[in-house]
Design a protein around this motif. Structure first.
Motif, PDB file in Angstrom:
ATOM      1  N   GLY A   1     -92.131 -62.821 -40.297  1.00 28.15           N
ATOM      2  CA  GLY A   1     -92.210 -63.595 -39.065  1.00 28.15           C
ATOM      3  C   GLY A   1     -91.480 -64.915 -39.100  1.00 28.15           C
ATOM      4  N   SER A   2     -90.455 -65.060 -39.920  1.00 27.69           N
ATOM      5  CA  SER A   2     -89.792 -66.354 -40.071  1.00 27.69           C
ATOM      6  C   SER A   2     -88.580 -66.529 -39.165  1.00 27.69           C
ATOM      7  N   ILE A   3     -88.321 -65.558 -38.279  1.00 29.23           N
ATOM      8  CA  ILE A   3     -87.163 -65.608 -37.382  1.00 29.23           C
ATOM      9  C   ILE A   3     -87.643 -65.525 -35.939  1.00 29.23           C
ATOM     10  N   ARG A   4     -87.048 -66.334 -35.043  1.00 27.07           N
ATOM     11  CA  ARG A   4     -87.455 -66.320 -33.641  1.00 27.07           C
ATOM     12  C   ARG A   4     -86.890 -65.111 -32.901  1.00 27.07           C
ATOM     13  N   ARG A   5     -85.557 -64.924 -32.950  1.00 25.82           N
ATOM     14  CA  ARG A   5     -84.895 -63.772 -32.349  1.00 25.82           C
ATOM     15  C   ARG A   5     -83.814 -63.304 -33.313  1.00 25.82           C
ATOM     16  N   LEU A   6     -83.590 -61.983 -33.351  1.00 23.92           N
ATOM     17  CA  LEU A   6     -82.710 -61.400 -34.363  1.00 23.92           C
ATOM     18  C   LEU A   6     -81.820 -60.327 -33.756  1.00 23.92           C
ATOM     19  N   VAL A   7     -80.537 -60.366 -34.126  1.00 23.45           N
ATOM     20  CA  VAL A   7     -79.592 -59.302 -33.782  1.00 23.45           C
ATOM     21  C   VAL A   7     -78.985 -58.789 -35.079  1.00 23.45           C
ATOM     22  N   THR A   8     -79.028 -57.478 -35.285  1.00 24.27           N
ATOM     23  CA  THR A   8     -78.370 -56.882 -36.446  1.00 24.27           C
ATOM     24  C   THR A   8     -77.283 -55.925 -35.975  1.00 24.27           C
ATOM     25  N   TYR A   9     -76.264 -55.754 -36.798  1.00 24.14           N
ATOM     26  CA  TYR A   9     -75.212 -54.773 -36.518  1.00 24.14           C
ATOM     27  C   TYR A   9     -75.038 -53.923 -37.766  1.00 24.14           C
ATOM     28  N   ASP A  10     -75.270 -52.618 -37.623  1.00 29.41           N
ATOM     29  CA  ASP A  10     -75.179 -51.678 -38.750  1.00 29.41           C
ATOM     30  C   ASP A  10     -75.998 -52.169 -39.942  1.00 29.41           C
ATOM     31  N   ALA A  11     -77.280 -52.445 -39.697  1.00 29.38           N
ATOM     32  CA  ALA A  11     -78.144 -52.936 -40.771  1.00 29.38           C
ATOM     33  C   ALA A  11     -78.307 -51.871 -41.849  1.00 29.38           C
ATOM     34  N   ALA A  12     -78.105 -52.262 -43.109  1.00 25.85           N
ATOM     35  CA  ALA A  12     -78.154 -51.331 -44.244  1.00 25.85           C
ATOM     36  C   ALA A  12     -79.576 -51.223 -44.775  1.00 25.85           C
ATOM     37  N   VAL A  13     -80.423 -50.522 -44.040  1.00 24.06           N
ATOM     38  CA  VAL A  13     -81.822 -50.355 -44.413  1.00 24.06           C
ATOM     39  C   VAL A  13     -82.045 -48.925 -44.888  1.00 24.06           C
ATOM     40  N   SER A  14     -82.748 -48.775 -45.988  1.00 26.99           N
ATOM     41  CA  SER A  14     -83.062 -47.448 -46.507  1.00 26.99           C
ATOM     42  C   SER A  14     -84.473 -47.063 -46.096  1.00 26.99           C
ATOM     43  N   LEU A  15     -84.602 -45.998 -45.319  1.00 20.23           N
ATOM     44  CA  LEU A  15     -85.896 -45.489 -44.873  1.00 20.23           C
ATOM     45  C   LEU A  15     -86.161 -44.140 -45.539  1.00 20.23           C
ATOM     46  N   SER A  16     -87.247 -44.058 -46.247  1.00 22.33           N
ATOM     47  CA  SER A  16     -87.652 -42.806 -46.910  1.00 22.33           C
ATOM     48  C   SER A  16     -86.513 -42.220 -47.744  1.00 22.33           C
ATOM     49  N   GLY A  17     -85.807 -43.098 -48.460  1.00 28.84           N
ATOM     50  CA  GLY A  17     -84.744 -42.646 -49.346  1.00 28.84           C
ATOM     51  C   GLY A  17     -83.434 -42.307 -48.653  1.00 28.84           C
ATOM     52  N   SER A  18     -83.266 -42.727 -47.386  1.00 31.39           N
ATOM     53  CA  SER A  18     -82.079 -42.328 -46.630  1.00 31.39           C
ATOM     54  C   SER A  18     -80.775 -42.812 -47.253  1.00 31.39           C
ATOM     55  N   LEU A  19     -80.777 -43.986 -47.874  1.00 26.69           N
ATOM     56  CA  LEU A  19     -79.534 -44.491 -48.461  1.00 26.69           C
ATOM     57  C   LEU A  19     -79.360 -44.089 -49.918  1.00 26.69           C
ATOM     58  N   SER A  20     -80.402 -43.551 -50.525  1.00 23.41           N
ATOM     59  CA  SER A  20     -80.257 -43.115 -51.916  1.00 23.41           C
ATOM     60  C   SER A  20     -79.231 -41.993 -52.016  1.00 23.41           C
ATOM     61  N   ARG A  21     -79.085 -41.241 -50.924  1.00 23.68           N
ATOM     62  CA  ARG A  21     -78.092 -40.168 -50.909  1.00 23.68           C
ATOM     63  C   ARG A  21     -76.670 -40.704 -50.818  1.00 23.68           C
ATOM     64  N   ARG A  22     -76.547 -41.988 -50.498  1.00 21.89           N
ATOM     65  CA  ARG A  22     -75.229 -42.616 -50.383  1.00 21.89           C
ATOM     66  C   ARG A  22     -74.792 -43.278 -51.691  1.00 21.89           C
ATOM     67  N   TRP A  23     -75.728 -43.398 -52.599  1.00 21.75           N
ATOM     68  CA  TRP A  23     -75.453 -44.115 -53.846  1.00 21.75           C
ATOM     69  C   TRP A  23     -74.896 -43.162 -54.888  1.00 21.75           C
ATOM     70  N   ARG A  24     -73.817 -43.558 -55.518  1.00 20.77           N
ATOM     71  CA  ARG A  24     -73.200 -42.722 -56.535  1.00 20.77           C
ATOM     72  C   ARG A  24     -73.283 -43.402 -57.892  1.00 20.77           C
ATOM     73  N   PRO A  25     -73.978 -42.792 -58.832  1.00 22.45           N
ATOM     74  CA  PRO A  25     -74.059 -43.370 -60.186  1.00 22.45           C
ATOM     75  C   PRO A  25     -72.681 -43.584 -60.804  1.00 22.45           C
ATOM     76  N   GLU A  26     -71.693 -42.776 -60.374  1.00 20.93           N
ATOM     77  CA  GLU A  26     -70.341 -42.922 -60.911  1.00 20.93           C
ATOM     78  C   GLU A  26     -69.780 -44.322 -60.649  1.00 20.93           C
ATOM     79  N   LEU A  27     -70.267 -44.971 -59.597  1.00 18.04           N
ATOM     80  CA  LEU A  27     -69.804 -46.311 -59.283  1.00 18.04           C
ATOM     81  C   LEU A  27     -70.129 -47.273 -60.420  1.00 18.04           C
ATOM     82  N   GLU A  28     -71.370 -47.252 -60.870  1.00 18.54           N
ATOM     83  CA  GLU A  28     -71.762 -48.140 -61.966  1.00 18.54           C
ATOM     84  C   GLU A  28     -71.051 -47.757 -63.270  1.00 18.54           C
ATOM     85  N   HIS A  29     -70.891 -46.468 -63.495  1.00 17.55           N
ATOM     86  CA  HIS A  29     -70.190 -46.026 -64.706  1.00 17.55           C
ATOM     87  C   HIS A  29     -68.749 -46.538 -64.711  1.00 17.55           C
TER      88      HIS A  29
END
Length: 315
Positions: free
Chosen positions: A128-156
């Motif tokens: 609750g620390s923001i009065r009004r908020l606008v986001t564009y393409d917010a990178a939020v992971s819901l129920s593992g949705s972005l885990s499918r986008r992560w590639r371990p090869e990147l860190e390697h």
């Protein structure tokens, strides 16, 4: 533009802040904006995404400042520009704390955030620390949705010092570079080599380690819809019509589940929409922050922007 440095709340770092004052004239007629109560209008903070610095957002911030007639501030998140490096215990909580420090130092109440910045802002809105908020393409992971986008090869690849290979895995996994993201890995690797000869390309390569840390923070903060149920900050989540579809899907899900959140799709916009010329995104954000219900709806309809699950006005 004013540049200053502020201390972080942990007392161990600092953030570089850039402030933009509004021009004397504003593109939004004075009658269209809420009447001032005699006090200075609060500022707006713009939070940038990953693999970039706040420098790319300065034209966008200046547009919002002119439209609202209010000061707008950008800042370099940790690991870039004149700000401190990312700490070893870096997490989403680090970013939320830093955002609060910037808002307090600049006298800001509203936030506009892009991509990873949208993730940070929504985490902050849960408290609750923001009065009004606008986001564009917010990178939020819901129920593992972005885990499918992560590639371990990147860190390697990063560990092996293969920066071009790492960049290719990042772009192909997140699909944030538009049609370029669909290229084969080898072609993306060659594109990385070529782009490294440009100032922006070289900067992105230098920021690759921060992208790894930030993506890990998103995955560690993976949440369920009910975790956002307590948000009371009036929030407009936008996504580009040409952005990866998963951004819009996240916005629709949150808008359908959280009373304070609305969603709208902006046709003809890529993921890097806030960084490109044009005033559509800045005007849409400014009207929402101004709580200009009627004119916002009129503008969206005139532009042919389809509304999301619901687009409640005047909140």
């Amino acid at each position: 533009m004013e540049t200053r440095t502020i201390r972080t709340d942990d007392g161990e770092g600092h953030l570089q802040v850039h402030s933009f004052s509004p021009a004397p004239a504003t593109a939004i007629p004075a009658a269209a904006l809420p009447a001032a109560d005699g006090a200075a209008q609060p500022g707006v903070v713009v939070i940038h995404g990953t693999l970039v610095t706040d420098a790319l957002y300065r034209p966008f911030a200046l547009k919002i400042a002119r439209l609202l007639g209010r000061p707008v501030h950008t800042y370099n998140r940790r690991g870039r520009g004149g700000s401190s490096e990312q700490r070893e215990d870096y997490s989403a909580a680090t970013e939320v704390s830093d955002l609060r420090a910037v808002m307090r130092a600049t006298g800001s109440a509203d936030v506009v955030a892009h991509s990873y910045g949208g993730f940070v802002a929504l985490q902050a809105a849960r408290t609750g620390s923001i009065r009004r908020l606008v986001t564009y393409d917010a990178a939020v992971s819901l129920s593992g949705s972005l885990s499918r986008r992560w590639r371990p090869e990147l860190e390697h690849s990063m560990a092996a010092g293969q920066l071009d290979q790492a960049w290719a895995h990042l772009v192909q996994g997140l699909e944030t570079a538009g049609p370029v993201s669909k290229l084969p890995l080898g072609a993306l690797r060659m594109l990385s080599i070529l782009s490294a000869r440009t100032r922006l390309g070289a900067e992105m390569r230098q920021l690759l380690p921060t992208a790894v840390v930030e993506m890990r923070a998103v995955l560690q903060a993976d949440a369920e819809l009910e975790d956002f149920a307590g948000i009371t900050t009036p929030t407009l989540m936008l996504s580009g019509g040409w952005s990866p579809a998963y951004f819009a899907e996240t916005g629709r899900q949150l808008a359908a589940s959280v009373q304070a959140i609305d969603f709208a799709l902006v046709p003809g916009q890529l993921h890097e929409g806030p960084l490109r010329p044009g005033a559509r995104l800045a005007l849409t954000a400014a009207r929402f922050l101004a709580d200009d219900a009627g004119l916002r709806l009129q503008r969206l309809r005139a532009a042919g922007i389809p509304l999301g699950n619901r687009f409640r006005m005047g909140r």
